[in-house]
Design a protein around this motif. Structure first.
Motif, PDB file in Angstrom:
ATOM      1  N   ARG A   1       0.832  -1.196   0.000  1.00 14.20           N
ATOM      2  CA  ARG A   1       0.000   0.000   0.000  1.00 14.20           C
ATOM      3  C   ARG A   1       0.876   1.260   0.000  1.00 14.20           C
ATOM      4  N   ASP A   2       1.902   1.266   0.831  1.00 16.90           N
ATOM      5  CA  ASP A   2       2.838   2.395   0.842  1.00 16.90           C
ATOM      6  C   ASP A   2       3.391   2.626  -0.561  1.00 16.90           C
ATOM      7  N   LEU A   3       3.744   1.514  -1.204  1.00 12.40           N
ATOM      8  CA  LEU A   3       4.338   1.608  -2.538  1.00 12.40           C
ATOM      9  C   LEU A   3       3.358   2.206  -3.539  1.00 12.40           C
ATOM     10  N   GLY A   4       2.083   1.804  -3.456  1.00 12.69           N
ATOM     11  CA  GLY A   4       1.071   2.359  -4.355  1.00 12.69           C
ATOM     12  C   GLY A   4       0.895   3.846  -4.154  1.00 12.69           C
ATOM     13  N   LEU A   5       0.942   4.303  -2.906  1.00 13.00           N
ATOM     14  CA  LEU A   5       0.811   5.739  -2.624  1.00 13.00           C
ATOM     15  C   LEU A   5       2.020   6.504  -3.149  1.00 13.00           C
ATOM     16  N   VAL A   6       3.208   5.911  -3.004  1.00  7.24           N
ATOM     17  CA  VAL A   6       4.421   6.538  -3.542  1.00  7.24           C
ATOM     18  C   VAL A   6       4.337   6.623  -5.058  1.00  7.24           C
ATOM     19  N   GLU A   7       3.863   5.566  -5.673  1.00  8.80           N
ATOM     20  CA  GLU A   7       3.721   5.531  -7.134  1.00  8.80           C
ATOM     21  C   GLU A   7       2.917   6.721  -7.645  1.00  8.80           C
ATOM     22  N   VAL A   8       1.767   6.948  -7.045  1.00  4.21           N
ATOM     23  CA  VAL A   8       0.906   8.047  -7.485  1.00  4.21           C
ATOM     24  C   VAL A   8       1.514   9.406  -7.137  1.00  4.21           C
ATOM     25  N   ALA A   9       2.157   9.497  -5.990  1.00  2.00           N
ATOM     26  CA  ALA A   9       2.805  10.758  -5.614  1.00  2.00           C
ATOM     27  C   ALA A   9       3.860  11.146  -6.641  1.00  2.00           C
ATOM     28  N   LEU A  10       4.637  10.177  -7.088  1.00  2.43           N
ATOM     29  CA  LEU A  10       5.658  10.456  -8.108  1.00  2.43           C
ATOM     30  C   LEU A  10       5.018  10.876  -9.417  1.00  2.43           C
ATOM     31  N   SER A  11       3.945  10.215  -9.809  1.00  5.35           N
ATOM     32  CA  SER A  11       3.269  10.578 -11.062  1.00  5.35           C
ATOM     33  C   SER A  11       2.679  11.976 -10.985  1.00  5.35           C
ATOM     34  N   LYS A  12       2.088  12.331  -9.863  1.00  6.90           N
ATOM     35  CA  LYS A  12       1.499  13.667  -9.720  1.00  6.90           C
ATOM     36  C   LYS A  12       2.554  14.758  -9.826  1.00  6.90           C
ATOM     37  N   VAL A  13       3.660  14.538  -9.154  1.00  8.03           N
ATOM     38  CA  VAL A  13       4.732  15.541  -9.211  1.00  8.03           C
ATOM     39  C   VAL A  13       5.301  15.625 -10.626  1.00  8.03           C
ATOM     40  N   PHE A  14       5.466  14.479 -11.260  1.00  8.02           N
ATOM     41  CA  PHE A  14       5.973  14.478 -12.630  1.00  8.02           C
ATOM     42  C   PHE A  14       5.059  15.275 -13.551  1.00  8.02           C
ATOM     43  N   LEU A  15       3.761  15.047 -13.466  1.00  9.46           N
ATOM     44  CA  LEU A  15       2.817  15.755 -14.335  1.00  9.46           C
ATOM     45  C   LEU A  15       2.827  17.253 -14.057  1.00  9.46           C
ATOM     46  N   THR A  16       2.939  17.633 -12.798  1.00 10.95           N
ATOM     47  CA  THR A  16       3.002  19.054 -12.457  1.00 10.95           C
ATOM     48  C   THR A  16       4.268  19.685 -13.026  1.00 10.95           C
ATOM     49  N   TYR A  17       5.393  19.034 -12.797  1.00  6.29           N
ATOM     50  CA  TYR A  17       6.658  19.570 -13.297  1.00  6.29           C
ATOM     51  C   TYR A  17       6.662  19.629 -14.825  1.00  6.29           C
ATOM     52  N   ALA A  18       6.204  18.566 -15.480  1.00  4.29           N
ATOM     53  CA  ALA A  18       6.235  18.513 -16.945  1.00  4.29           C
ATOM     54  C   ALA A  18       5.455  19.664 -17.549  1.00  4.29           C
ATOM     55  N   ARG A  19       4.260  19.915 -17.019  1.00  6.27           N
ATOM     56  CA  ARG A  19       3.467  21.029 -17.562  1.00  6.27           C
ATOM     57  C   ARG A  19       4.116  22.367 -17.232  1.00  6.27           C
ATOM     58  N   ASP A  20       4.613  22.532 -16.029  1.00  4.39           N
ATOM     59  CA  ASP A  20       5.239  23.799 -15.639  1.00  4.39           C
ATOM     60  C   ASP A  20       6.419  24.140 -16.537  1.00  4.39           C
TER      61      ASP A  20
END
Length: 540
Positions: free
Chosen positions: A114-133
């Motif tokens: 479960r921890d790993l799944g939460l980390v997975e999404v956290a990384l994707s969210k930050v990536f998408l934010t950075y990529a658009r910025d």
């Protein structure tokens, strides 16, 4: 543990963190592989539930991890992401927004599927934010200033995740920022200014009034020292405003959009005394603006820089034509907007269809005082008939019920001059000639109602027609000599970009600066600062 990981260096951090994640699954979770997979999938689904793009990506991929897998490709993606986030401030972006340290902490602390799944999404969210910025901008232009009509070329967010999953992560990250020479030169200038901040900037400001050639004294010495620190003058000990200082002042003036008369007057002193911090803000804002325009601009395009009061034709990255311009006055309803479009045609001997705002705000009060005022203008009713003014009681009309259109027939005194260049848009903005030629000699040329007036409209027309006409000058003057309104279509439409840059680089790498005539860059900087962007200095 996290402190030890940081000291290990970025690559080692990612390798060790990856090992920790895999160890958590293989040794610390006393459940079956199927249960581990289900727990991971459920955590991903829950964490991504409020983000439609993220949810769709993970559903379509069968909840395959992008970042938290055990393979070399997964580790490469993690490394590329953290590296990019660490370097976000190089792009004038707020490192705090992406919190690379927080991500590393979450990775190092993961102990369950479960921890790993939460980390997975956290990384994707930050990536998408950075990529658009970094690709299309940190702030939304129209929310900062209503005169910025530009729409950033936002990319599909799922496509970002697809690219990072299927391609070289380092290549994907490198391709995100604008790939233009201008952006690269702005980044280089940003680093130069940050080093200057660390070393004390350009020294004391010049505390003096106007200084002229031949003068001597402490003011001249302060001017000399400032020019030396800024790189416009070689080392000298003179206290006299000699030819060397005069030439240096002229060089400074030409690179700051000032009249290059060699006299350090009020406007020159104001620009000379701008701090490194002020110029750094201009560069960071220019980088943001470059991200808003991160799309194909056309092998041939027209570039109008409002702060520079110029219009240029650019062919294959090189300026092939340039002329002075007059832009909108610095008043709320007159400032020229920023946007992109395509020039479709030119109208020779144009009729001026007076915009309703001008007709009711400027001409109606004059007609109320004197019905014969501005007699060179025609009043036209809804049927297109010319109205006899003597039969009209103008006192009964206001801005809401004024029933007439006002037009000025073609002539050399027409407000549009003898030619206008059309890129039909909802802002009713275009480029045109003008009978008011005296304004082009002024240093600050913000006088129009919003449209862009050109000093050399005929030459501009020849240049636009050159690709389609063997004798563009003859084609243009044949239409002009008729005295009648004539439309000449461009066989290939030419993109036009109306921009606003106070920091501009040249092909040789020299940086030039312009005044923030509408205050737009100041508002953009404030918006970026609210998102966490900060000025920094370092010795590199």
């Amino acid at each position: 543990m996290l402190l030890l990981l940081r000291r290990a260096g970025l690559l080692q951090i990612m390798i060790v963190t990856g090992a920790i994640l895999i160890m958590a699954l293989t040794t610390l979770s006393p459940v079956s592989a199927q249960d581990r997979s289900m727990a991971f999938r459920q955590a991903v689904a829950e964490a991504a539930a409020r983000d439609d793009d993220l949810s769709a990506h993970y559903r379509e991929s069968g909840y395959e991890p992008v970042w938290t897998g055990a393979g070399d490709a997964d580790r490469a993606r993690r490394k590329a992401l953290i590296t990019a986030l660490r370097e976000a401030e190089n792009h004038g972006l707020p490192g705090v927004r992406y919190d690379a340290d927080g991500l590393l902490a979450k990775m190092s602390e993961a102990r369950t599927p479960r921890d790993l799944g939460l980390v997975e999404v956290a990384l994707s969210k930050v990536f998408l934010t950075y990529a658009r910025d970094v690709q299309t901008g940190l702030v939304v232009p129209g929310r900062v200033d209503d005169g910025i009509k530009r729409e950033p070329p936002y990319r599909n967010r799922q496509a970002y995740l697809g690219a990072i999953s299927q391609s070289s992560p380092e290549a994907v990250m490198r391709a995100l920022p604008p790939q233009t020479p201008e952006y690269a030169r702005l980044m280089k200038e940003k680093m130069r200014l940050e080093r200057l901040m660390a070393s004390g900037g350009w020294g004391p400001m010049v505390q003096s009034g106007t200084l002229k050639p031949g003068e001597t004294g402490q003011g001249v010495a302060a001017l000399r020292n400032r020019l030396i620190r800024m790189g416009y003058m070689k080392r000298s000990i003179t206290n006299t405003y000699d030819s060397a200082i005069q030439k240096s002042v002229q060089k400074f003036q030409s690179m700051h959009g000032l009249e290059a008369d060699g006299v350090a007057g009020e406007s020159t002193m104001e620009e000379l005394n701008k701090s490194v911090e002020d110029r750094l803000k201009s560069v960071i804002v220019a980088m943001e603006r470059e991200r808003w325009l991160n799309h194909e601009r056309g092998a041939r395009h027209v570039l109008v820089n409002l702060t520079d009061f110029t219009a240029r034709i650019v062919d294959d990255g090189k300026v092939s034509f340039e002329t002075r311009s007059v832009v909108g006055k610095n008043a709320h309803d007159r400032r020229s907007p920023e946007f992109s479009d395509e020039i479709e045609h030119m109208i020779v001997n144009p009729t001026w269809h007076v915009p309703r705002s001008i007709a009711t705000k400027e001409y109606l009060p004059m007609l109320k005082r004197n019905p014969n005022a501005v007699s060179y203008l025609r009043l036209v009713d809804v049927r297109g008939r010319t109205v006899n003014r003597s039969n009209v009681d103008f006192s009964q009309f206001n801005a809401r019920n004024f029933p007439f259109d006002i037009k000025q027939p073609p002539s050399r005194s027409n407000a549009l001059g003898l030619v206008k260049f059309m890129f039909p848009n909802k802002y009713n903005i275009y480029l045109h000639d003008t009978p008011a030629k005296n304004l082009f000699s002024r240093e600050v040329r913000a006088y129009s109602h919003g449209c862009i007036r050109l000093q050399d409209p005929f030459d501009f027309a020849y240049a636009l027609l050159a690709p389609q006409e063997a004798d563009p000058k003859n084609v243009f003057h044949s239409a002009l000599n008729t005295g009648r309104e004539t439309q000449i279509d461009l066989e290939t439409h030419v993109p036009v970009h109306i921009i606003y840059r106070t920091a501009i680089s040249s092909a040789k790498g020299h940086m030039e600066y312009r005044r923030d005539v509408y205050g737009r860059d100041a508002r953009i900087w404030d918006a970026m600062a609210k998102e966490g962007v900060e000025l920094r200095s370092y010795r590199g």
